[in-house]
Design a protein around this motif. Structure first.
Motif, PDB file in Angstrom:
ATOM      1  N   LYS A  37       0.833  -1.187   0.000  1.00 20.23           N
ATOM      2  CA  LYS A  37       0.000   0.000   0.000  1.00 20.23           C
ATOM      3  C   LYS A  37       0.879   1.253   0.000  1.00 20.23           C
ATOM      4  O   LYS A  37       1.897   1.314   0.689  1.00 20.23           O
ATOM      5  CB  LYS A  37      -0.905   0.015   1.244  1.00 20.23           C
ATOM      6  CG  LYS A  37      -1.950  -1.080   1.272  1.00 20.23           C
ATOM      7  CD  LYS A  37      -3.138  -0.711   0.400  1.00 20.23           C
ATOM      8  CE  LYS A  37      -4.288  -1.710   0.613  1.00 20.23           C
ATOM      9  NZ  LYS A  37      -5.487  -1.337  -0.163  1.00 20.23           N
ATOM     10  N   VAL A  38       0.487   2.271  -0.767  1.00 16.58           N
ATOM     11  CA  VAL A  38       1.210   3.547  -0.821  1.00 16.58           C
ATOM     12  C   VAL A  38       0.199   4.685  -0.815  1.00 16.58           C
ATOM     13  O   VAL A  38      -1.001   4.481  -1.079  1.00 16.58           O
ATOM     14  CB  VAL A  38       2.091   3.647  -2.088  1.00 16.58           C
ATOM     15  CG1 VAL A  38       3.172   2.587  -2.091  1.00 16.58           C
ATOM     16  CG2 VAL A  38       1.244   3.564  -3.359  1.00 16.58           C
TER      17      VAL A  38
ATOM     18  N   LEU B 171      -3.120  14.641  -3.068  1.00 11.54           N
ATOM     19  CA  LEU B 171      -3.267  13.281  -2.550  1.00 11.54           C
ATOM     20  C   LEU B 171      -4.612  12.688  -2.973  1.00 11.54           C
ATOM     21  O   LEU B 171      -5.667  13.291  -2.771  1.00 11.54           O
ATOM     22  CB  LEU B 171      -3.154  13.297  -1.017  1.00 11.54           C
ATOM     23  CG  LEU B 171      -3.381  11.963  -0.314  1.00 11.54           C
ATOM     24  CD1 LEU B 171      -2.306  10.949  -0.701  1.00 11.54           C
ATOM     25  CD2 LEU B 171      -3.405  12.152   1.196  1.00 11.54           C
ATOM     26  N   LEU B 172      -4.538  11.485  -3.576  1.00 10.16           N
ATOM     27  CA  LEU B 172      -5.756  10.771  -3.948  1.00 10.16           C
ATOM     28  C   LEU B 172      -6.202   9.821  -2.841  1.00 10.16           C
ATOM     29  O   LEU B 172      -7.391   9.644  -2.606  1.00 10.16           O
ATOM     30  CB  LEU B 172      -5.518   9.989  -5.248  1.00 10.16           C
ATOM     31  CG  LEU B 172      -5.186  10.841  -6.483  1.00 10.16           C
ATOM     32  CD1 LEU B 172      -4.844   9.947  -7.653  1.00 10.16           C
ATOM     33  CD2 LEU B 172      -6.348  11.748  -6.830  1.00 10.16           C
ATOM     34  N   GLY B 173      -5.255   9.182  -2.177  1.00 10.86           N
ATOM     35  CA  GLY B 173      -5.591   8.244  -1.111  1.00 10.86           C
ATOM     36  C   GLY B 173      -4.629   7.066  -1.092  1.00 10.86           C
ATOM     37  O   GLY B 173      -3.654   7.010  -1.842  1.00 10.86           O
ATOM     38  N   GLU B 174      -4.876   6.095  -0.219  1.00 12.14           N
ATOM     39  CA  GLU B 174      -4.021   4.924  -0.077  1.00 12.14           C
ATOM     40  C   GLU B 174      -4.525   3.801  -0.986  1.00 12.14           C
ATOM     41  O   GLU B 174      -5.679   3.381  -0.883  1.00 12.14           O
ATOM     42  CB  GLU B 174      -3.997   4.462   1.384  1.00 12.14           C
ATOM     43  CG  GLU B 174      -3.014   3.324   1.640  1.00 12.14           C
ATOM     44  CD  GLU B 174      -2.957   2.924   3.102  1.00 12.14           C
ATOM     45  OE1 GLU B 174      -1.913   3.101   3.729  1.00 12.14           O
ATOM     46  OE2 GLU B 174      -3.994   2.433   3.609  1.00 12.14           O
ATOM     47  N   VAL B 175      -3.663   3.325  -1.874  1.00 11.23           N
ATOM     48  CA  VAL B 175      -4.015   2.252  -2.806  1.00 11.23           C
ATOM     49  C   VAL B 175      -2.805   1.345  -2.981  1.00 11.23           C
ATOM     50  O   VAL B 175      -1.727   1.591  -2.432  1.00 11.23           O
ATOM     51  CB  VAL B 175      -4.432   2.833  -4.185  1.00 11.23           C
ATOM     52  CG1 VAL B 175      -5.673   3.688  -4.076  1.00 11.23           C
ATOM     53  CG2 VAL B 175      -3.292   3.642  -4.796  1.00 11.23           C
TER      54      VAL B 175
ATOM     55  N   THR C 212      -9.986   7.985 -16.540  1.00  8.33           N
ATOM     56  CA  THR C 212     -10.391   6.836 -17.347  1.00  8.33           C
ATOM     57  C   THR C 212      -9.388   5.687 -17.240  1.00  8.33           C
ATOM     58  O   THR C 212      -9.559   4.664 -17.884  1.00  8.33           O
ATOM     59  CB  THR C 212     -10.525   7.256 -18.822  1.00  8.33           C
ATOM     60  OG1 THR C 212      -9.287   7.813 -19.269  1.00  8.33           O
ATOM     61  CG2 THR C 212     -11.639   8.295 -18.983  1.00  8.33           C
ATOM     62  N   CYS C 213      -8.314   5.897 -16.455  1.00 11.51           N
ATOM     63  CA  CYS C 213      -7.341   4.844 -16.233  1.00 11.51           C
ATOM     64  C   CYS C 213      -6.669   5.086 -14.891  1.00 11.51           C
ATOM     65  O   CYS C 213      -6.560   6.232 -14.453  1.00 11.51           O
ATOM     66  CB  CYS C 213      -6.300   4.803 -17.357  1.00 11.51           C
ATOM     67  SG  CYS C 213      -5.342   6.349 -17.501  1.00 11.51           S
ATOM     68  N   GLY C 214      -6.283   4.036 -14.210  1.00 13.76           N
ATOM     69  CA  GLY C 214      -5.560   4.182 -12.954  1.00 13.76           C
ATOM     70  C   GLY C 214      -6.447   4.684 -11.831  1.00 13.76           C
ATOM     71  O   GLY C 214      -7.649   4.418 -11.772  1.00 13.76           O
ATOM     72  N   VAL C 215      -5.832   5.446 -10.901  1.00 13.01           N
ATOM     73  CA  VAL C 215      -6.507   5.887  -9.678  1.00 13.01           C
ATOM     74  C   VAL C 215      -6.984   7.322  -9.827  1.00 13.01           C
ATOM     75  O   VAL C 215      -6.242   8.180 -10.308  1.00 13.01           O
ATOM     76  CB  VAL C 215      -5.545   5.781  -8.472  1.00 13.01           C
ATOM     77  CG1 VAL C 215      -6.212   6.297  -7.212  1.00 13.01           C
ATOM     78  CG2 VAL C 215      -5.109   4.341  -8.274  1.00 13.01           C
ATOM     79  N   GLY C 216      -8.205   7.583  -9.409  1.00 12.52           N
ATOM     80  CA  GLY C 216      -8.770   8.923  -9.431  1.00 12.52           C
ATOM     81  C   GLY C 216      -9.631   9.172  -8.210  1.00 12.52           C
ATOM     82  O   GLY C 216      -9.483   8.507  -7.181  1.00 12.52           O
TER      83      GLY C 216
ATOM     84  N   VAL D 200     -11.656   7.548  -3.092  1.00 12.51           N
ATOM     85  CA  VAL D 200     -10.741   7.033  -4.109  1.00 12.51           C
ATOM     86  C   VAL D 200     -11.473   6.022  -4.995  1.00 12.51           C
ATOM     87  O   VAL D 200     -12.264   5.216  -4.510  1.00 12.51           O
ATOM     88  CB  VAL D 200      -9.515   6.368  -3.444  1.00 12.51           C
ATOM     89  CG1 VAL D 200      -8.607   5.750  -4.493  1.00 12.51           C
ATOM     90  CG2 VAL D 200      -8.741   7.389  -2.629  1.00 12.51           C
ATOM     91  N   CYS D 201     -11.180   6.089  -6.298  1.00 14.42           N
ATOM     92  CA  CYS D 201     -11.742   5.113  -7.232  1.00 14.42           C
ATOM     93  C   CYS D 201     -10.624   4.625  -8.152  1.00 14.42           C
ATOM     94  O   CYS D 201      -9.655   5.337  -8.396  1.00 14.42           O
ATOM     95  CB  CYS D 201     -12.885   5.719  -8.053  1.00 14.42           C
ATOM     96  SG  CYS D 201     -12.439   7.262  -8.901  1.00 14.42           S
TER      97      CYS D 201
END
Length: 445
Positions: A22-23, A37-41, A259-263, A292-293
Motif C-alpha cells: 500500500k502507498v 493526494l488521492l488516497g491509499e491504494v 479513465t485509467c488508474g486511480v482517481g 478514491v476510485c
C-alpha cells in the motif's frame, strides 16, 4: 513436517511478499514533490498512470514514470563572502531506473566564485560631539549628541559596532500650558424608534464626550478641545428574524475523475433546506465528500527520445572520391523512441539525423596545437583536493577546408604532431565545502 507441507508454507510466504504494498498515491509529481493526494491504494494501481507519484513509509516522493533528469537548480551562494570560493548546482534523476548520462555530468557541478576582492575591515568611532539643545522650551524634553565612524574609516563593507547617536533627558524648569483633550466617547444612546418608516429619514442615535482628558489649564491658559462633543449615526437593524440554513440530501457519487488508474469521485449536498436568510447561520460541516476510485486500465506511457547514437561512416554524395579530400560527404545517426506503452504518444521529431562531413579516416595530416579549452568545473565537488583543468592538444590542421567545425570531420587521421605535446593546466579551487556522506566525483587527472 513433511516436504509437501513445507512447500505449502513457503508458497504462502512467497504470495504474501509478491503482493503490491500500500502507498499514498498523488495525481501530481513535480521536481521531486508529490501534490494532490488521492488516497491509499496498491502501488501497482497507482503507477498505472505514469504521471503519478507516491510515498511509502519513509515519506519520500517517488515518480511512477520512466527515468528522466530534472533541470539543473540555480547556482547556490558562494562558499565565502569575500575573496575566492565556489558555488554549486544540482540535478536529480526521477523515475524507475537509471538516467542516461553519456557526458558524465553527474548530479553536482561546482565552479569558482568571488563576491568581493577584499574582506571587510571594521572601523572605529570618533569622540562624541557636543550635546544639542533641549528638544522643548518648557518642562522636560530630550537632547542628543553624535559621533562618526571615521577613526579609522571602515573598508570593504566593514562598519562600526554600536550606536552613532546618544540621547538623554533634559529640563527647562518652565511650566508648560495644558491643552484640552477629549475623553473617550460614551456609549451610544438608545434609538428613538424601533423601526424605519418607509419614505422617512432613518432615525439617529447619539453619543457624547467631554474635554477633560486633560482639562485645559487656566494659568498659563491652555487651548480648548477642537471639534464637536456630539456624534450621531443612523440607527441600524430591521425586525427580520434570522433563518438558519440546513443541509439537503446527499447526491449520488459522481463518475470517477479518470479513465485509467486511480482517481477520485465525490458527492455533494446543498445548504437549501432551508437556505439561510437575514443573517442566519450557514450550514455547518462539509459540502462535499471525496473517495478514491480505481479504473483497472493502464494509462498511456508517452515515448521519450534516447540520446543520439554515434555518427555512421562518412559517404560520398556523388561519384567523386571524398576520402582525404576537401569534398563534403554525408553521414547519419539514429535515436530510439523509448518507453512508449499502452497507446501513448509517439516521440515528436525525426528518428534519423543527416549531416555533412569530411572523410579523414587514415589520412596523413599535419597537426597544430589547439586553443586552450574552457576551464572545467571543480572536481571533486568537495574536499581540499578540488581543482579545475584546461588543456590544449595536437589536432588536425583543417585550414584548407571551407568549414572549421571539427565536429564535421569523420574518422581518425594519421597526425604528424612533431614536437606538439598535449598540455594541461591545473589550478586549485578555494574554500570548497567539506565532504559528507555522499558520492564524490573523481578529481581531474
Amino acid at each position: 513436517m513433511n516436504l509437501i507441507l513445507w512447500g505449502i508454507v513457503l508458497l504462502g510466504i512467497y504470495v504474501q511478499q509478491s503482493v503490491s504494498q500500500k502507498v499514498q498515491c498523488y495525481s501530481e509529481f513535480s521536481s521531486g514533490k508529490c501534490n494532490d493526494l488521492l488516497g491509499e491504494v496498491e502501488k501497482n494501481d497507482c503507477c498505472m498512470n505514469p504521471n503519478y507519484g507516491y510515498t511509502e513509509a519513509d515519506g519520500v516522493c517517488m515518480y511512477c514514470g520512466p527515468p528522466a533528469w530534472s533541470e539543473w537548480s540555480s547556482w547556490g551562494k558562494c562558499s565565502v563572502s569575500c575573496t575566492e570560493g565556489v558555488m554549486q548546482r544540482r540535478r536529480s534523476c526521477y523515475g524507475t531506473g537509471n538516467c542516461s548520462d553519456p557526458e558524465e555530468l553527474g548530479t553536482v557541478q561546482t565552479k569558482p566564485c568571488g563576491e568581493n576582492v577584499c574582506c571587510p575591515v571594521e572601523g572605529g568611532w570618533s569622540e562624541w560631539g557636543k550635546w544639542q539643545p533641549c528638544s522643548v522650551t518648557c518642562e522636560k524634553g530630550q537632547k542628543k549628541r553624535q559621533r562618526t565612524c571615521t577613526n579609522p574609516v571602515p573598508q570593504c563593507g566593514g562598519s562600526c559596532s554600536g550606536e552613532e547617536e546618544e540621547t538623554t533627558s533634559c529640563t527647562t524648569e518652565i511650566i508648560c500650558p495644558t491643552h484640552g483633550g477629549w475623553s473617550a466617547w460614551g456609549s451610544w444612546g438608545p434609538c428613538p424608534s424601533t423601526c424605519i418608516v418607509e419614505g422617512h429619514n432613518t432615525p439617529k442615535e447619539l453619543r457624547k464626550r467631554t474635554c477633560t482628558n486633560p482639562t485645559p489649564s487656566t494659568v498659563p491658559r491652555g487651548r480648548d478641545c477642537a471639534d464637536s462633543d456630539t456624534d450621531t449615526r443612523p440607527c441600524s437593524g430591521l425586525p427580520f428574524c434570522p433563518v438558519n440554513g440546513n443541509w439537503g440530501a446527499w447526491s449520488g457519487f459522481t463518475p470517477c475523475s479518470v479513465t485509467c488508474g486511480v482517481g477520485q469521485q465525490k458527492h455533494i449536498r446543498l445548504c437549501d433546506s432551508p437556505t439561510p436568510k437575514h443573517g442566519g447561520k450557514q450550514c455547518q460541516g462539509e459540502e462535499q465528500k471525496k473517495g478514491v476510485c480505481t479504473i483497472p486500465v493502464p494509462c498511456p506511457v508517452h515515448g521519450m527520445w534516447s540520446e543520439w547514437g554515434e555518427w555512421g561512416q562518412c559517404r560520398k554524395k556523388s561519384t567523386k572520391e571524398i576520402t582525404c579530400r576537401t569534398r563534403e560527404g554525408k553521414r547519419r545517426r539514429e535515436r530510439d523512441c523509448e518507453y512508449r506503452k499502452h497507446e501513448g504518444n509517439f516521440c515528436v521529431g525525426e528518428i534519423v539525423d543527416h549531416g555533412s562531413c569530411y572523410d579523414i579516416e587514415g589520412c596523413r595530416m599535419e597537426g597544430v596545437l589547439s586553443e586552450w579549452s574552457e576551464w572545467s568545473y571543480c572536481k571533486p565537488n568537495c574536499g581540499p583536493d578540488s581543482a579545475q583543468t584546461r588543456e590544449r592538444k595536437c589536432v588536425p590542421d583543417i585550414s584548407q577546408y571551407s568549414s572549421k567545425d571539427i565536429g564535421m570531420f569523420s574518422g581518425k587521421p594519421k597526425l604528424n604532431c612533431k614536437d606538439l605535446k598535449k598540455e594541461t593546466n591545473i589550478r586549485p579551487c578555494k574554500n570548497v565545502p567539506e565532504c559528507k556522506d555522499e558520492v564524490i566525483e573523481q578529481s581531474p587527472e
